[in-house]
Scaffold this motif. Structure first.
Motif, short mmCIF file in Angstrom:
data_model
loop_
_atom_site.label_atom_id
_atom_site.label_comp_id
_atom_site.label_asym_id
_atom_site.label_seq_id
_atom_site.Cartn_x
_atom_site.Cartn_y
_atom_site.Cartn_z
N ASP A 232 -5.62 45.81 -24.26
CA ASP A 232 -6.18 44.48 -24.49
C ASP A 232 -6.38 43.74 -23.17
O ASP A 232 -6.32 42.51 -23.11
N ASP A 233 -6.65 44.50 -22.09
CA ASP A 233 -6.83 43.89 -20.78
C ASP A 233 -8.16 43.14 -20.66
O ASP A 233 -8.43 42.48 -19.65
N TRP A 234 -8.98 43.21 -21.69
CA TRP A 234 -10.25 42.49 -21.70
C TRP A 234 -10.06 41.03 -22.13
O TRP A 234 -10.99 40.23 -22.02
N LEU A 235 -8.87 40.69 -22.62
CA LEU A 235 -8.59 39.31 -23.04
C LEU A 235 -8.46 38.40 -21.81
O LEU A 235 -7.84 38.78 -20.82
N SER A 236 -9.02 37.22 -21.89
CA SER A 236 -8.93 36.25 -20.81
C SER A 236 -7.62 35.47 -20.90
O SER A 236 -6.96 35.45 -21.94
N THR A 237 -7.27 34.82 -19.81
CA THR A 237 -6.06 34.01 -19.77
C THR A 237 -6.39 32.58 -20.19
O THR A 237 -7.29 31.96 -19.63
#
Length: 393
Positions: free
Chosen positions: A77-82
């Motif tokens: 899920d490293d495509w999720l933004s902060t």
């Protein structure tokens, strides 16, 4: 980035569709056992205590299934933004009447609002708590659209009491023409708008070219059509057709519950299964018999009382001699169902990511710059994925 991950999700969901695209209640054993023999052997070798532990711990369940489905567990899920941090607390007088977790959701959601535009449309507003909270950030004016007249009236009274620049619009967004309220001078926001409701908002946002969109979807299965094939062009190319049952899968995890709530859910599952066996014993036909929703107070009585109610509901005769056998068969199926769900639930998160990314890509294809983020902790709400988009210049 988003499209690449979406295609990886699509490939995995299609490859293993036999493991999650079926009706568990309609089977006494997993229908995929002959195809995935090693997984099936390991599943039925689990002692009940280990099974219950895995059912209640996603991390351990993923570790258990990893040797059998490594590409599923490898999805990231490293495509999720902060998300932006929550910095400002709302005034105490504004939060009266908003329950704890709902207040935390609203505070986290409004922290993600951009500095422009100044005017926002709150979709499916209820009493407009989200809209009023937004006015204590960068927002100057809010229009709140809601289909229940009584909620509009309550919300308008609250807005006037607190001197908020908020006006209410009484309309059914699925039936009425609300295009005059969705326009290029305002952003649109929706917190936990169900299925067709948030889809309608996204369609209108694209059509009207609104400058900014903040949407947290919920209840994906509440749609007009019996099947779902995707909003974005990329989703439609994947040939992944989802039933309403499939769309319920991401919603099946409960964050917190008391012991009584857990007992009632367990009892409801057991009695629903047992009654279906009661019908099979009565009719000598092996089919699953669904029941409608009912008052949970019925679960505090006996199984016999439940069956009497269910027989009346289905207009079939009541036979007390079938109670013990049907209850025993229901318990056996319940244990088998738990094993099926241990595998099926591993696709809960990938499927929700697929649905969220489908919506994000729909906006991206329409010229929006899009971020997807967890705007609050899972303990506050399991539906914590937020689509944040602005129209690219």
């Amino acid at each position: 980035m988003l499209s690449n991950h979406f295609e990886r999700l699509s490939a995995v969901l299609k490859r293993y569709c036999a493991l999650w695209q079926y009706v568990p209640f309609a089977h006494s054993t997993p229908p995929w056992l002959h195809t995935y023999r090693e997984l099936g052997d390991a599943l039925f070798a689990l002692p009940p205590a280990s099974l219950n532990l895995l059912l209640n711990n996603d991390d351990q369940a993923e570790n258990w299934i990893a040797p059998f489905l490594p590409d599923l567990v490898a999805l990231q899920d490293d495509w999720l933004s902060t998300p932006a941090p929550v910095t400002n607390a709302l005034p105490f007088w504004l939060t009266n009447g908003i329950k704890g977790r709902k207040l935390s959701q609203i505070t986290a959601f409004t922290a993600q609002l951009p500095s422009s535009p100044n005017h926002w449309l709150e979709w499916c507003a209820g009493k407009g708590h989200l809209g009023r909270a937004a006015l204590f950030g960068p927002v100057h004016q809010v229009s709140s659209i809601e289909w229940q007249q009584s909620l509009c009236e309550s919300g308008q009274r609250l807005a006037e009491r607190h001197h908020c620049q908020q006006n209410f619009i009484h309309a059914d967004v699925l039936q009425d023409d609300v295009s005059n309220y969705v326009h290029q001078q305002c952003g649109v926001m929706a917190l936990h708008a169900c299925g067709q409701l948030h889809m309608q908002l996204l369609f209108m946002a694209k059509q009207q070219k609104v400058p900014a969109v903040l949407v947290c979807p919920c209840c994906y299965h509440l749609i007009r059509d019996e099947q779902y094939t995707g909003m974005s062009q990329l989703a439609q190319q994947q040939q992944l057709t989802l039933s309403k049952l499939d769309l319920k899968l991401p919603l099946q995890q409960i964050v917190t519950t008391g012991a009584r709530g857990q007992r009632l859910r367990d009892t409801e599952l057991l009695w629903r299964l047992s009654f279906s066996h009661y019908v099979s014993l009565l009719t000598e036909k092996q089919v699953y018999t669904p029941l409608p929703n009912f008052a949970k107070s019925l679960l505090t009585h006996s199984y016999e009382d439940f069956c009497r109610w269910a027989c009346a509901e289905k207009s079939i005769p009541f036979d007390a001699s079938l109670l013990l056998d049907s209850l025993a068969l229901g318990e056996t199926q319940r244990q088998g169902l738990a094993r099926m769900e241990l595998v099926r639930q591993r696709f809960r998160k990938p499927l929700e990511y697929w649905l969220i990314l489908d919506r994000a890509l729909f906006l991206q294809e329409a010229g929006y710059q899009v971020d997807v983020m967890r705007f609050c902790d899972f303990s506050i709400t399991p539906r914590n994925l937020l689509i944040k988009a602005h129209l690219a210049n």
